[in-house]
Design an enzyme around this catalytic site. Structure first.
Site, PDB file in Angstrom:
ATOM      1  N   HIS A  80      32.455  40.379  50.125  1.00 51.37           N
ATOM      2  CA  HIS A  80      33.629  41.794  50.346  1.00 51.37           C
ATOM      3  C   HIS A  80      33.606  42.386  48.974  1.00 51.37           C
ATOM      4  O   HIS A  80      32.893  42.209  48.225  1.00 51.37           O
ATOM      5  CB  HIS A  80      34.895  40.980  50.167  1.00 51.37           C
ATOM      6  CG  HIS A  80      35.179  40.225  49.263  1.00 51.37           C
ATOM      7  ND1 HIS A  80      34.939  38.926  48.922  1.00 51.37           N
ATOM      8  CD2 HIS A  80      36.308  41.063  48.480  1.00 51.37           C
ATOM      9  CE1 HIS A  80      36.355  38.952  47.639  1.00 51.37           C
ATOM     10  NE2 HIS A  80      36.532  40.113  47.121  1.00 51.37           N
ATOM     11  N   GLU A  97      37.419  44.689  39.531  1.00 58.18           N
ATOM     12  CA  GLU A  97      37.654  44.017  39.165  1.00 58.18           C
ATOM     13  C   GLU A  97      36.780  42.738  38.092  1.00 58.18           C
ATOM     14  O   GLU A  97      35.389  42.943  38.341  1.00 58.18           O
ATOM     15  CB  GLU A  97      37.522  42.651  41.148  1.00 58.18           C
ATOM     16  CG  GLU A  97      37.426  41.078  40.529  1.00 58.18           C
ATOM     17  CD  GLU A  97      38.095  40.564  41.650  1.00 58.18           C
ATOM     18  OE1 GLU A  97      38.768  39.615  41.491  1.00 58.18           O
ATOM     19  OE2 GLU A  97      37.322  40.491  43.191  1.00 58.18           O
ATOM     20  N   HIS A 135      35.440  45.923  47.526  1.00 60.72           N
ATOM     21  CA  HIS A 135      37.026  46.583  47.037  1.00 60.72           C
ATOM     22  C   HIS A 135      36.776  48.051  47.401  1.00 60.72           C
ATOM     23  O   HIS A 135      35.224  47.809  46.192  1.00 60.72           O
ATOM     24  CB  HIS A 135      37.544  45.745  45.873  1.00 60.72           C
ATOM     25  CG  HIS A 135      37.724  44.544  45.385  1.00 60.72           C
ATOM     26  ND1 HIS A 135      38.695  43.913  46.702  1.00 60.72           N
ATOM     27  CD2 HIS A 135      37.188  43.443  44.212  1.00 60.72           C
ATOM     28  CE1 HIS A 135      38.843  42.588  46.863  1.00 60.72           C
ATOM     29  NE2 HIS A 135      37.831  42.216  45.490  1.00 60.72           N
ATOM     30  N   HIS A 164      30.309  40.807  46.232  1.00 62.83           N
ATOM     31  CA  HIS A 164      30.825  40.092  45.572  1.00 62.83           C
ATOM     32  C   HIS A 164      31.117  38.889  45.784  1.00 62.83           C
ATOM     33  O   HIS A 164      32.053  38.779  47.356  1.00 62.83           O
ATOM     34  CB  HIS A 164      31.293  40.202  44.609  1.00 62.83           C
ATOM     35  CG  HIS A 164      32.635  41.294  44.592  1.00 62.83           C
ATOM     36  ND1 HIS A 164      33.403  41.708  45.331  1.00 62.83           N
ATOM     37  CD2 HIS A 164      34.319  40.315  44.173  1.00 62.83           C
ATOM     38  CE1 HIS A 164      34.101  42.016  45.322  1.00 62.83           C
ATOM     39  NE2 HIS A 164      35.332  41.069  44.963  1.00 62.83           N
TER      40      HIS A 164
END
Length: 350
Positions: A66, A73, A68, A112
């Site tokens: 997925h 992150e 973001h 990732h």
């Protein structure tokens, strides 16, 4: 009074606090993984989230691939090992196996996923801005253990993907999770890395020079700076203003000596919130008017912006993972007052 500084769960408002390793920390389980939230959106004024993930070995991905769009992150390996895959757009897919002290950087819009490798693995996630924990509150089951075990032992099958299935992960866009189900994690890892021309635990690693690209820093192999103003402190940056861009934070480890008797421990204050998690040794922190508190391995201290604090190492060698909101926090100040340094250890004499 130290007792009022120490909390079992991150507060629902901004205030100084210390939270011990494996505190309840509003823990949730997602299949075999146990997540604790040491710093949250509400506790940091939405500056950042600092969370711990403890999990056993798995033969499957820890989450489906997925991206973001709004959150940067960071993956840090406290102990054990896990494999991290990351790919930015049409760039070459990268993967590394992270062990203790290794770091992986996943900026926004980077596909990732990860897989837990060792039975006693702990990841620290630092996510900017804060509030990403809401995803785990939604997906997870509240942990009700009374022993503060790192994760709850399970005899369940370790071959199925942990976390939301393909239909569920595709419904999580309101939590800033965008499924990339066509992503296939590469399986050609040799000596913990792929593609083949990459350096991992055999030579120096650099931070990304292009903002938005993922990158990896092996323990001790990244850039380092020695500050000798207050005893010895070695700052190893993971994220600087160059990589953070408008997410506006820095992330580093800081390794420190004891403080010589001739040195006065300085008092610091910064506009942005900051936090550190002890990785090794023992660190004493004194925040605002609270009593000085000793932190051991895994313990977290949170300091709001504008609040004075002091810290020093009670052990001969201590190391913390440090995150700061803004580009001019403690780590950057120590770098600015220091010099480039090639070793992970400080000089043998004062």
């Amino acid at each position: 009074d130290t007792s009022s500084l120490i909390v079992e769960d991150a507060p629902d408002h901004v205030r100084p606090y210390v939270i011990r390793h494996y505190s309840h920390a509003r823990a949730v389980t997602v299949d075999t993984q146990l997540y604790r939230f040491y710093v949250t959106g509400p506790s940091s004024g939405y500056a950042f989230t600092l969370m711990g993930t403890n999990a056993p070995h798995s033969d499957a991905l820890g989450v489906l691939p997925h991206i973001h769009q709004k959150h940067y992150e960071n993956f840090y390996c406290n102990k054990g090992s896990f494999q991290l895959w990351a790919q930015s757009g049409n760039e070459t897919q990268q993967t590394r196996v992270l062990s203790s002290g290794d770091y992986g950087s996943v900026p926004r819009n980077v596909t990732h996923t990860f897989q837990i490798q060792d039975p006693d693995t702990e990841m620290t996630g630092v996510i900017v801005p804060g509030g990403f924990e809401d995803l785990f509150y939604y997906l997870g089951t509240n942990a009700t253990d009374t022993t503060h075990t790192p994760y709850i032992p399970s005899s369940s099958d370790s071959s199925s993907t942990t976390g939301p299935d393909s239909s569920t992960i595709s419904t999580l866009q309101s939590f800033d999770v965008y499924a990339e189900l066509s992503f296939t994690p590469r399986t050609d890892t040799v000596n913990g890395t792929a593609p083949a021309n990459t350096v991992w635990h055999t030579g120096a690693n650099a931070l990304a020079s292009t903002a938005g690209d993922p990158y990896f820093i092996a323990n001790g192999w990244g850039p380092k700076y020695l500050n000798s103003q207050y005893g010895y402190q070695i700052v190893a940056p993971f994220v600087t203003a160059t990589q953070a861009q408008d997410t506006n934070y820095t992330l580093s480890t800081i390794s420190m000596s004891t403080t010589p008797s001739t040195v006065t421990v300085p008092t610091w204050s910064f506009p942005g919130a900051c936090a550190f998690q002890v990785q090794e040794g023992r660190v004493v922190v004194q925040i605002g008017d609270y009593a000085a508190t000793e932190l051991g391995s895994g313990d977290v201290a949170f300091i709001p912006g504008g609040v004075e604090f002091k810290y020093y190492s009670e052990a001969y060698f201590s190391k913390v993972l440090f995150v700061s909101s803004g580009s001019d926090g403690l780590d950057q100040n120590l770098v600015n007052g220091g010099e480039e340094w090639s070793s992970v250890s400080f000089p043998a004499d004062w």
